[in-house]
Enzyme design. Structure first.
Site, PDB file in Angstrom:
ATOM      1  CG  HIS A 160       3.968  -4.952   0.808  1.00 20.46           C
ATOM      2  ND1 HIS A 160       5.103  -4.529   1.162  1.00 20.46           N
ATOM      3  CD2 HIS A 160       2.917  -4.121   1.076  1.00 20.46           C
ATOM      4  CE1 HIS A 160       5.107  -3.468   1.467  1.00 20.46           C
ATOM      5  NE2 HIS A 160       3.719  -2.788   1.256  1.00 20.46           N
ATOM      6  CG  HIS A 210       0.071  -0.870  -1.438  1.00 27.93           C
ATOM      7  ND1 HIS A 210       0.603   0.176  -1.839  1.00 27.93           N
ATOM      8  CD2 HIS A 210       0.487  -1.331  -0.286  1.00 27.93           C
ATOM      9  CE1 HIS A 210       1.608   0.385  -0.919  1.00 27.93           C
ATOM     10  NE2 HIS A 210       1.485  -0.537  -0.080  1.00 27.93           N
ATOM     11  CD  GLU A 211      -1.282  -3.641   2.429  1.00 29.10           C
ATOM     12  OE1 GLU A 211      -0.073  -4.252   2.668  1.00 29.10           O
ATOM     13  OE2 GLU A 211      -1.233  -2.414   2.516  1.00 29.10           O
ATOM     14  CB  CYS A 224       4.006   1.829   1.445  1.00 32.46           C
ATOM     15  SG  CYS A 224       4.484   0.341   2.159  1.00 32.46           S
TER      16      CYS A 224
END
Length: 175
Positions: free
Chosen positions: A157, A153-154, A111
């Site tokens: 965030h 994953h994004e 990341c």
């Protein structure tokens, strides 16, 4: 809101693990904001930031833009992921996963906001993601493999979650 964005026209510095705002869920973007010139400039900045920092995905909070927006894709060779399959570039606003497969896979994740560390992370192999595109149009897409992993994953965030929180223990983190 778009007014809480970094200055237009330049790529802001990355934000890193430990910054309080990065660890919080981000605000939903009102659909009417998406077509504004301000918001469109910030989406362009986000795409530029992904390229400048060498990512295969980036979420708005990683550059101090505190909204639910993200970009991901691999259209050429990425030096950080030289063997990665091609993933068409996608811009998402207010994304959500509405289905995920029972089948999972594992991968070493890195990341931009967690430099110098990788984690062995298990995620669903396929997902269906729903949200808005860069023009505010609704869409729903089935993703699998690397595209599904990067999308998850994004999206993490946007929910204030970074990959070290997804590993099963510290032995699953490496420099």
């Amino acid at each position: 809101r778009a007014s809480m964005a970094p200055p237009a026209g330049k790529v802001p510095p990355l934000r890193f693990l430990g910054e309080a705002k990065l660890m919080r869920p981000q605000a939903v973007v009102p659909k009417t904001d998406i077509t504004s010139a301000d918001f469109q400039e910030q989406l362009e900045m986000l795409s530029a930031a992904m390229v400048e920092y060498g990512g295969i995905g980036i979420a708005a909070p990683q550059v101090g833009w505190w909204v639910r927006a993200m970009v991901f894709g691999i259209e050429g060779v990425n030096p950080r992921y030289p063997k990665a399959e091609k993933v068409p570039k996608q811009v998402w606003v207010n994304p959500e996963i509405v289905w995920s497969s029972a089948e999972t896979n594992w991968m070493w994740e890195g990341c931009l906001s967690v430099p110098g560390m990788r984690g062995w992370v298990q995620r669903p192999r396929s997902v269906t993601m729903r949200g808005l595109d860069q023009h505010g149009a609704e869409r729903e897409v089935q993703l699998s493999g690397l595209a599904a992993r990067v999308a998850q994953h994004e999206l993490d965030h946007l929910d204030g979650v970074l990959f070290p929180q997804r590993v099963q223990g510290v032995s699953f983190l490496v420099p």
